[in-house]
Design a protein around this motif. Structure first.
Motif, PDB file in Angstrom:
ATOM      1  N   ALA A 169      38.817  15.295 -78.350  1.00  0.00           N
ATOM      2  CA  ALA A 169      38.418  15.143 -76.950  1.00  0.00           C
ATOM      3  C   ALA A 169      37.029  15.727 -76.750  1.00  0.00           C
ATOM      4  CB  ALA A 169      39.419  15.842 -76.032  1.00  0.00           C
ATOM      5  N   TYR A 170      36.165  14.945 -76.116  1.00  0.00           N
ATOM      6  CA  TYR A 170      34.820  15.430 -75.801  1.00  0.00           C
ATOM      7  C   TYR A 170      34.394  14.880 -74.447  1.00  0.00           C
ATOM      8  CZ  TYR A 170      29.774  16.120 -75.947  1.00  0.00           C
ATOM      9  OH  TYR A 170      28.486  16.488 -75.641  1.00  0.00           O
ATOM     10  N   ASN A 171      34.215  15.750 -73.485  1.00  0.00           N
ATOM     11  CA  ASN A 171      33.774  15.373 -72.132  1.00  0.00           C
ATOM     12  C   ASN A 171      34.614  14.232 -71.559  1.00  0.00           C
ATOM     13  OD1 ASN A 171      31.833  17.336 -72.174  1.00  0.00           O
ATOM     14  ND2 ASN A 171      30.094  15.962 -72.443  1.00  0.00           N
ATOM     15  N   GLU A 172      35.908  14.276 -71.813  1.00  0.00           N
ATOM     16  CA  GLU A 172      36.797  13.226 -71.321  1.00  0.00           C
ATOM     17  C   GLU A 172      37.258  13.540 -69.903  1.00  0.00           C
ATOM     18  OE1 GLU A 172      37.893  10.144 -70.805  1.00  0.00           O
ATOM     19  OE2 GLU A 172      38.055  10.065 -72.998  1.00  0.00           O
ATOM     20  N   ASP A 173      37.494  12.500 -69.129  1.00  0.00           N
ATOM     21  CA  ASP A 173      38.090  12.666 -67.809  1.00  0.00           C
ATOM     22  C   ASP A 173      39.486  13.275 -67.968  1.00  0.00           C
ATOM     23  OD1 ASP A 173      38.360  11.945 -64.851  1.00  0.00           O
ATOM     24  OD2 ASP A 173      40.043  10.836 -65.741  1.00  0.00           O
ATOM     25  N   GLU A 174      39.771  14.333 -67.226  1.00  0.00           N
ATOM     26  CA  GLU A 174      41.048  15.030 -67.394  1.00  0.00           C
ATOM     27  C   GLU A 174      42.236  14.151 -67.021  1.00  0.00           C
ATOM     28  OE1 GLU A 174      41.366  18.952 -65.865  1.00  0.00           O
ATOM     29  OE2 GLU A 174      39.437  19.614 -66.677  1.00  0.00           O
ATOM     30  N   GLY A 175      42.044  13.250 -66.068  1.00  0.00           N
ATOM     31  CA  GLY A 175      43.125  12.343 -65.696  1.00  0.00           C
ATOM     32  C   GLY A 175      43.523  11.434 -66.835  1.00  0.00           C
ATOM     33  N   TYR A 176      42.541  10.846 -67.522  1.00  0.00           N
ATOM     34  CA  TYR A 176      42.838   9.978 -68.662  1.00  0.00           C
ATOM     35  C   TYR A 176      43.452  10.766 -69.811  1.00  0.00           C
ATOM     36  CZ  TYR A 176      40.754   5.613 -67.037  1.00  0.00           C
ATOM     37  OH  TYR A 176      40.493   4.434 -66.366  1.00  0.00           O
ATOM     38  N   LEU A 177      42.935  11.975 -70.073  1.00  0.00           N
ATOM     39  CA  LEU A 177      43.489  12.783 -71.171  1.00  0.00           C
ATOM     40  C   LEU A 177      44.945  13.126 -70.899  1.00  0.00           C
ATOM     41  CD1 LEU A 177      43.177  14.349 -73.791  1.00  0.00           C
ATOM     42  CD2 LEU A 177      42.258  16.273 -72.471  1.00  0.00           C
ATOM     43  N   ARG A 178      45.248  13.542 -69.673  1.00  0.00           N
ATOM     44  CA  ARG A 178      46.635  13.904 -69.363  1.00  0.00           C
ATOM     45  C   ARG A 178      47.545  12.675 -69.427  1.00  0.00           C
ATOM     46  NH1 ARG A 178      49.280  18.148 -65.203  1.00  0.00           N
ATOM     47  NH2 ARG A 178      51.372  17.273 -65.192  1.00  0.00           N
ATOM     48  N   MET A 179      47.071  11.543 -68.921  1.00  0.00           N
ATOM     49  CA  MET A 179      47.889  10.340 -68.972  1.00  0.00           C
ATOM     50  C   MET A 179      48.210   9.970 -70.420  1.00  0.00           C
ATOM     51  SD  MET A 179      47.185   6.575 -67.272  1.00  0.00           S
ATOM     52  CE  MET A 179      45.813   6.168 -68.347  1.00  0.00           C
ATOM     53  N   GLY A 180      47.229  10.111 -71.308  1.00  0.00           N
ATOM     54  CA  GLY A 180      47.461   9.789 -72.711  1.00  0.00           C
ATOM     55  C   GLY A 180      48.455  10.731 -73.361  1.00  0.00           C
ATOM     56  N   LEU A 181      48.331  12.020 -73.091  1.00  0.00           N
ATOM     57  CA  LEU A 181      49.278  12.983 -73.662  1.00  0.00           C
ATOM     58  C   LEU A 181      50.681  12.764 -73.108  1.00  0.00           C
ATOM     59  CD1 LEU A 181      47.035  16.188 -73.598  1.00  0.00           C
ATOM     60  CD2 LEU A 181      47.686  14.810 -75.591  1.00  0.00           C
ATOM     61  N   GLN A 182      50.776  12.423 -71.821  1.00  0.00           N
ATOM     62  CA  GLN A 182      52.085  12.123 -71.236  1.00  0.00           C
ATOM     63  C   GLN A 182      52.738  10.946 -71.950  1.00  0.00           C
ATOM     64  OE1 GLN A 182      53.943  13.657 -68.578  1.00  0.00           O
ATOM     65  NE2 GLN A 182      55.460  12.289 -69.498  1.00  0.00           N
ATOM     66  N   SER A 183      51.925   9.947 -72.334  1.00  0.00           N
ATOM     67  CA  SER A 183      52.489   8.771 -73.014  1.00  0.00           C
ATOM     68  C   SER A 183      53.088   9.143 -74.367  1.00  0.00           C
ATOM     69  CB  SER A 183      51.421   7.689 -73.182  1.00  0.00           C
ATOM     70  OG  SER A 183      50.463   8.018 -74.181  1.00  0.00           O
ATOM     71  N   LEU A 184      52.587  10.213 -74.992  1.00  0.00           N
ATOM     72  CA  LEU A 184      53.184  10.668 -76.254  1.00  0.00           C
ATOM     73  C   LEU A 184      54.566  11.254 -76.027  1.00  0.00           C
ATOM     74  CD1 LEU A 184      50.068  12.346 -77.932  1.00  0.00           C
ATOM     75  CD2 LEU A 184      51.233  10.259 -78.673  1.00  0.00           C
ATOM     76  N   LEU A 185      54.780  11.872 -74.875  1.00  0.00           N
ATOM     77  CA  LEU A 185      56.090  12.424 -74.546  1.00  0.00           C
ATOM     78  C   LEU A 185      57.105  11.336 -74.238  1.00  0.00           C
ATOM     79  CD1 LEU A 185      54.946  15.292 -72.143  1.00  0.00           C
ATOM     80  CD2 LEU A 185      55.553  15.519 -74.566  1.00  0.00           C
ATOM     81  N   ASP A 186      56.619  10.154 -73.822  1.00  0.00           N
ATOM     82  CA  ASP A 186      57.498   9.072 -73.383  1.00  0.00           C
ATOM     83  C   ASP A 186      57.824   8.073 -74.493  1.00  0.00           C
ATOM     84  OD1 ASP A 186      57.344  10.197 -70.860  1.00  0.00           O
ATOM     85  OD2 ASP A 186      55.705   8.902 -70.195  1.00  0.00           O
ATOM     86  N   GLN A 187      57.488   8.386 -75.732  1.00  0.00           N
ATOM     87  CA  GLN A 187      57.673   7.442 -76.830  1.00  0.00           C
ATOM     88  C   GLN A 187      59.140   7.285 -77.229  1.00  0.00           C
ATOM     89  OE1 GLN A 187      55.096   5.476 -78.488  1.00  0.00           O
ATOM     90  NE2 GLN A 187      54.378   6.100 -76.462  1.00  0.00           N
ATOM     91  N   THR A 188      59.507   6.078 -77.642  1.00  0.00           N
ATOM     92  CA  THR A 188      60.844   5.846 -78.186  1.00  0.00           C
ATOM     93  C   THR A 188      61.003   6.532 -79.540  1.00  0.00           C
ATOM     94  OG1 THR A 188      60.064   3.758 -79.149  1.00  0.00           O
ATOM     95  CG2 THR A 188      61.119   3.646 -76.984  1.00  0.00           C
ATOM     96  N   ARG A 189      59.871   6.736 -80.232  1.00  0.00           N
ATOM     97  CA  ARG A 189      59.857   7.518 -81.477  1.00  0.00           C
ATOM     98  C   ARG A 189      58.744   8.548 -81.297  1.00  0.00           C
ATOM     99  NH1 ARG A 189      57.934  10.422 -85.998  1.00  0.00           N
ATOM    100  NH2 ARG A 189      58.887   9.629 -87.935  1.00  0.00           N
TER     101      ARG A 189
END
Length: 466
Positions: A94-114
């Motif tokens: 991560a480098y100078n990323e929008d915090e909203g996009y970073l959090r949304m991406g990390l949340q998607s890792l929690l929602d994985q079927t695997r």
């Protein structure tokens, strides 16, 4: 912070898409033949043009057949059980990323079927934020989900070095999944991207990238159109022969030795004495190609933020073209002459040079030297071919967009074609000439795209595949 709507998408294979592509390609072939016959070229010139267009349409139809044979990898119960035992480590620089996009991406890792076995976030010396609130939330959420995670802040060294820190933190990994900091995975993306590894010869897998913000403005919509079409046409064709040349930055998976065994070379690449910090995905793909097959999994979908401003798009595309030029030299040097990837790469450059030469001849030499402008039929060719290939864009069904909206985007293909044949073509060659400029170019002054409330206006239900 309100949790955004879960984004999903899946490919839909339709006979109508194939029939439409063949019909539009045939119409383009007819238009080319009619244009050559109707224009007052000399016999020798007509013969040469006929040969050029004949070769072009043979290649076009061969590619059409190949990409329509691209199918998702499947796995039986035994293979799925074996894949479930692999340690999957996700690398998130991560480098100078929008915090909203970073959090949304990390949340998607929690929602994985695997779910991944470990996730390694590396803040590459961001200058506009320290992600304190996102870090605090993620460390707690990952612990609750049973995902081992690390979060490290390091001095700015570039995306590769940030990934390298994640690799060193996960020596037990069997598969590395590389994501961008704005990557938002569909719920089954990790499960799907692993399936091709059931074939021992597969060394890397590319996912399919869709734009998160594709309806932000006209530029974002056009970018989503040509980027997705390119993946489902060019990369899908290459996947059928196990020779994908460039993986997706927002989502790709590699057998761990591909990265670990080449880590020193990956971090230390230079060109003309300068460190190379761009074209990281294509270099990892080259390492994978030297070991076996590189494929695309069309059911492994990731959403990523596309440029919303022209300047941002130019910087991104120039970075791609500079990296592509350097990587082309490495492919010519290191790929075996008996590999299909070598000759596919050679053929791609042949097509680029041929199309640029013919375009220049028809639009400059013939009108100004021989006072013989191209027939109006020639103007139909790129649009017909674009619409034919763009039908693949309609084969992806999204949860946040109805099919009629996607048809409207598909109808904009002439705009994308003109943009590609003018602005992007100039940038392609300018990028090749200036390839010694190996800097990153984007997000130097902070995030260039912000999540804001883009997802709050999504429609309530998915579009029909029609």
């Amino acid at each position: 912070m309100i949790k955004p709507r879960t984004l999903t998408a899946h490919p839909h294979h339709s006979g109508a898409v194939l029939a439409g592509a063949v019909a539009l390609s045939a119409a383009a072939a007819w238009a080319a033949q009619h244009a050559i016959a109707a224009t007052h070229y000399g016999d020798a010139a007509r013969g040469r043009l006929g040969a050029v267009w004949g070769i072009t349409f043979v290649l076009l139809m061969a590619q059409t057949v190949m990409y329509h044979f691209d199918r998702p990898y499947k796995a039986n119960t035994r293979i799925r059980r074996r894949l479930s035992e692999l340690h999957v480590a996700v690398l998130v620089p991560a480098y100078n990323e929008d915090e909203g996009y970073l959090r949304m991406g990390l949340q998607s890792l929690l929602d994985q079927t695997r779910c991944p076995d470990s996730v390694h976030v590396v803040d590459d010396g961001s200058t506009n934020t320290d992600y304190a609130s996102v870090k605090q939330w993620w460390l707690g959420a990952a612990d609750t989900a049973g995902i081992r995670t690390t979060w490290k802040r390091v001095p700015n060294g570039g995306k590769r070095h940030a990934q390298g820190h994640g690799v060193l933190a996960s020596p037990e990994a069997d598969v590395y999944v590389t994501l961008d900091s704005d990557s938002c995975l569909a719920p089954n993306a990790l499960e799907e991207v692993l399936l091709p590894f059931g074939n021992p010869s597969v060394q890397s897998v590319a996912g399919i990238v869709l734009a998160t913000n594709h309806r932000a403005n006209f530029l974002a919509r056009i970018t989503d159109l040509w980027l997705l079409t390119g993946q489902l046409v060019d990369r899908s064709a290459l996947s059928t022969v196990g020779a994908v040349l460039v993986n997706s930055g927002p989502l790709a998976a590699y057998r761990a030795p591909v990265i670990r065994d080449n880590l020193a070379a990956y971090l230390g690449e230079t060109f003309r004495g300068r460190p190379v910090t761009l074209s990281d995905d294509s270099l990892l793909t080259l390492y994978a190609l030297l070991r076996g097959k590189t494929v695309q999994q069309p059911t492994a979908v990731v959403f990523s933020a596309m440029p919303e401003k022209f300047g941002h798009l130019c910087r991104m595309y120039l970075r791609w073209m500079r990296g592509s030029t350097i990587r082309s030299l490495w492919r010519m040097r290191y790929l075996p002459l008996n590999s299909i990837a070598y000759w596919i790469h050679f053929l791609r450059w042949f097509q680029v040079i041929l199309s640029t030469t013919v375009l220049g001849w028809l639009l400059l030499v013939e009108p100004f030297k021989y006072h013989n402008g191209p027939s109006a039929s020639f103007l139909l060719l790129p649009f017909l071919i674009g619409w034919a290939q763009g039908l693949r864009y309609l084969s992806i069904v999204r949860s946040d967009e109805r099919i009629r909206s996607r048809v409207v985007t598909w109808l904009l293909m002439p705009c994308a074609v003109v943009f590609a044949w003018t602005v992007l073509r100039v940038m392609r060659w300018y990028g090749a000439i200036t390839c010694a400029n190996t800097g990153w170019g984007t997000r130097q002054a902070g995030a260039e795209v912000s999540l804001a409330a883009k997802l709050s206006h999504a429609p309530a239900e998915a579009g029909s595949s029609g």
